[in-house]
Design a protein around this motif. Structure first.
Motif, PDB file in Angstrom:
ATOM      1  N   ALA A   1       0.628  -1.248   0.112  1.00 37.96           N
ATOM      2  CA  ALA A   1       0.459   0.202   0.035  1.00 37.96           C
ATOM      3  C   ALA A   1       0.661   0.546  -0.198  1.00 37.96           C
ATOM      4  O   ALA A   1       0.131   1.663  -0.534  1.00 37.96           O
ATOM      5  N   GLU A   2       1.923   0.967   0.971  1.00 35.67           N
ATOM      6  CA  GLU A   2       2.947   2.387   0.815  1.00 35.67           C
ATOM      7  C   GLU A   2       3.924   2.199  -0.382  1.00 35.67           C
ATOM      8  O   GLU A   2       4.050   3.118  -0.510  1.00 35.67           O
ATOM      9  N   GLY A   3       3.907   1.369  -1.757  1.00 31.91           N
ATOM     10  CA  GLY A   3       4.565   1.952  -2.446  1.00 31.91           C
ATOM     11  C   GLY A   3       6.203   1.443  -2.350  1.00 31.91           C
ATOM     12  O   GLY A   3       6.746   1.263  -3.081  1.00 31.91           O
ATOM     13  N   ARG A   4       5.895   0.535  -0.974  1.00 37.78           N
ATOM     14  CA  ARG A   4       7.734  -0.277  -1.292  1.00 37.78           C
ATOM     15  C   ARG A   4       7.911  -1.780  -1.321  1.00 37.78           C
ATOM     16  O   ARG A   4       9.048  -1.950  -1.008  1.00 37.78           O
ATOM     17  N   ALA A   5       6.963  -2.247  -1.431  1.00 35.25           N
ATOM     18  CA  ALA A   5       6.781  -3.594  -2.345  1.00 35.25           C
ATOM     19  C   ALA A   5       5.933  -3.738  -3.239  1.00 35.25           C
ATOM     20  O   ALA A   5       4.779  -3.104  -2.675  1.00 35.25           O
ATOM     21  N   GLU A   6       6.186  -4.831  -3.800  1.00 35.70           N
ATOM     22  CA  GLU A   6       5.048  -5.140  -5.289  1.00 35.70           C
ATOM     23  C   GLU A   6       3.973  -6.058  -4.201  1.00 35.70           C
ATOM     24  O   GLU A   6       2.593  -5.750  -5.483  1.00 35.70           O
ATOM     25  N   ARG A   7       4.674  -6.917  -4.395  1.00 36.15           N
ATOM     26  CA  ARG A   7       3.445  -7.796  -3.555  1.00 36.15           C
ATOM     27  C   ARG A   7       3.692  -8.763  -1.949  1.00 36.15           C
ATOM     28  O   ARG A   7       4.546  -8.336  -1.963  1.00 36.15           O
ATOM     29  N   ASP A   8       2.693  -9.208  -0.952  1.00 36.30           N
ATOM     30  CA  ASP A   8       2.680  -9.862  -0.830  1.00 36.30           C
ATOM     31  C   ASP A   8       3.177 -11.788  -0.444  1.00 36.30           C
ATOM     32  O   ASP A   8       2.057 -12.073  -0.927  1.00 36.30           O
ATOM     33  N   PRO A   9       4.355 -11.865  -0.581  1.00 35.85           N
ATOM     34  CA  PRO A   9       4.549 -13.070  -0.444  1.00 35.85           C
ATOM     35  C   PRO A   9       4.242 -14.060   0.049  1.00 35.85           C
ATOM     36  O   PRO A   9       4.016 -15.636  -0.122  1.00 35.85           O
TER      37      PRO A   9
END
Length: 409
Positions: free
Chosen positions: A184-192
């Motif tokens: 949501a913060e734009g610090r990762a692409e997806r939740d592994p």
């Protein structure tokens, strides 16, 4: 002489197949590619540093081509020639980049925790951070959160699973919340974490042990009254079945929250699991116990202070340890089990309205319009219920006729 290894070709790597088992193709100088049974092709560099064999991941094919893998290999060989461990150099580089961008797993996790801890009880918030600090940060804390893959996280979770499967699931849940916050913060692409569904064996649901047959409750209550250990612990054990609050709420009780004249215990939101303030009407028997304890601990903050320091409340294991000392096994009763005992008997024997019981258990109860009741809802009826409950327990201890449980047809 060592066996000469023929270098790989692009065609050889692209056409290589696993045939249902793991296969390793060597390029020479410690560089090789692993073909997994699932069809993956992973570049690896094996080397020796400090007298130990080490393995470094260079990425997967075709994202990393043969030429790119050799280029990385050449850089790492140069580091070795300079007396530098390539693995440590890689970690330092990643940590530096992530720290500069404020996107290491630990940085994001602490940010997430700081933003949402007001929605949890103080004890729950502390427990979440303690688990992350002990079980996750040492291995993933400095890693860029956007680069963490499911297998890395699974390794961490399985390390926890060896100790406690339930804790592994709780850590997995917390990590999932951290990753979703990062997305949501734009610090990762997806939740592994989403890729780990089914990776851990299921937890068998278990209820907290408690006697729900009135015939078995009476000897338990009489044993507690005869406890010869710490008077503070004895009072806590006597109040546990009377008030049926959560063990953490009981041991964190403060004298400033208790109004003996009004016969009320007002627990602030910060101490409640759901983050909502809770009011506990105190029956006459509870008032008597608290008044007997006040001369001993009333000068301090906590109703049930730690035996070694009045600045801390008693340990979370005090009540359970007292029950074990009385001879009751964990399979028979726990401090949390008094809640199940009260819920069952109030409903099936005393036939109290379920919404009153649930409200007093501090469970979320809503009115017909879907609105959550506040802490003073049905207060008069709950006062009556708590006194009826306390009188009923006194009757059990004195040998009064026991009413059978009401069974559904």
């Amino acid at each position: 002489m060592p066996k000469r290894i023929a270098p790989l070709s692009d065609l050889q790597v692209s056409r290589a197949k696993t045939q249902g088992k793991q296969v390793t193709l060597f390029d020479g100088g410690g560089l090789f590619i692993v073909l997994t049974p699932a069809g993956g092709k992973l570049w690896r560099f094996k080397y020796r540093f400090g007298g130990k064999d080490k393995l470094l991941s260079l990425g997967s094919y075709p994202e990393i081509s043969l030429a790119e893998a050799r280029s990385k290999w050449a850089v790492f060989r140069k580091l070795l020639a300079e007396g530098i461990d390539p693995a440590e150099a890689k970690k330092a580089e990643q940590a530096g980049k992530a720290a500069a961008a404020g996107s290491t797993f630990e940085t994001v996790a602490r940010d997430w925790h700081r933003r949402f801890k007001s929605q949890w009880s103080a004890g729950h918030a502390e427990q979440i951070m303690r688990r992350l600090e002990q079980d996750v940060f040492p291995w993933l804390g400095t890693r860029p959160i956007g680069e963490i893959k499911a297998p890395e996280l699974l390794t961490v979770l399985r390390r926890i699973e060896a100790r406690s499967l339930e804790t592994a699931f709780r850590v997995k849940t917390a990590c999932g919340q951290v990753f979703r916050y990062a997305v949501a913060e734009g610090r990762a692409e997806r939740d592994p974490v989403a890729d780990l569904r089914g990776a851990l064996p299921p937890v068998k649901n278990k209820n907290f042990a408690a006697p729900t047959d009135p015939k078995k409750v009476a000897p338990l209550l009489r044993a507690i009254d005869g406890f010869e250990g710490s008077f503070v612990v004895k009072c806590a054990m006597q109040l546990a079945p009377l008030l049926f609050v959560r063990p953490g709420e009981l041991r964190h009780a403060e004298w400033s929250e208790i109004d003996l004249e009004a016969a009320e215990w007002n627990i602030p939101a910060a101490k409640m699991k759901m983050g909502v303030p809770h009011l506990v009407p105190l029956p006459r028997q509870a008032i008597e116990i608290l008044k007997s304890l006040h001369p001993l601990t009333g000068h301090g903050k906590y109703v049930f202070p730690c035996s070694r320091s009045s600045q801390r409340c008693m340990s979370e294991n005090s009540v359970n340890a007292g029950l074990r000392r009385l001879g009751f096994e964990k399979s028979e009763i726990t401090g949390h089990g008094f809640r199940a005992m009260a819920r069952t008997i109030l409903d099936e024997v005393l036939q109290v309205r379920p919404e009153l019981i649930e409200h007093q258990l501090a469970h979320q109860v809503r009115d017909p319009l879907g609105r959550a009741y506040n802490r003073t809802s049905h207060l008069a009826e709950r006062r009556k219920m708590m006194q009826t409950w306390a009188d009923y327990l006194d009757g059990l201890k004195s040998g009064a006729k026991v009413l059978p449980l009401k069974r559904a047809n």
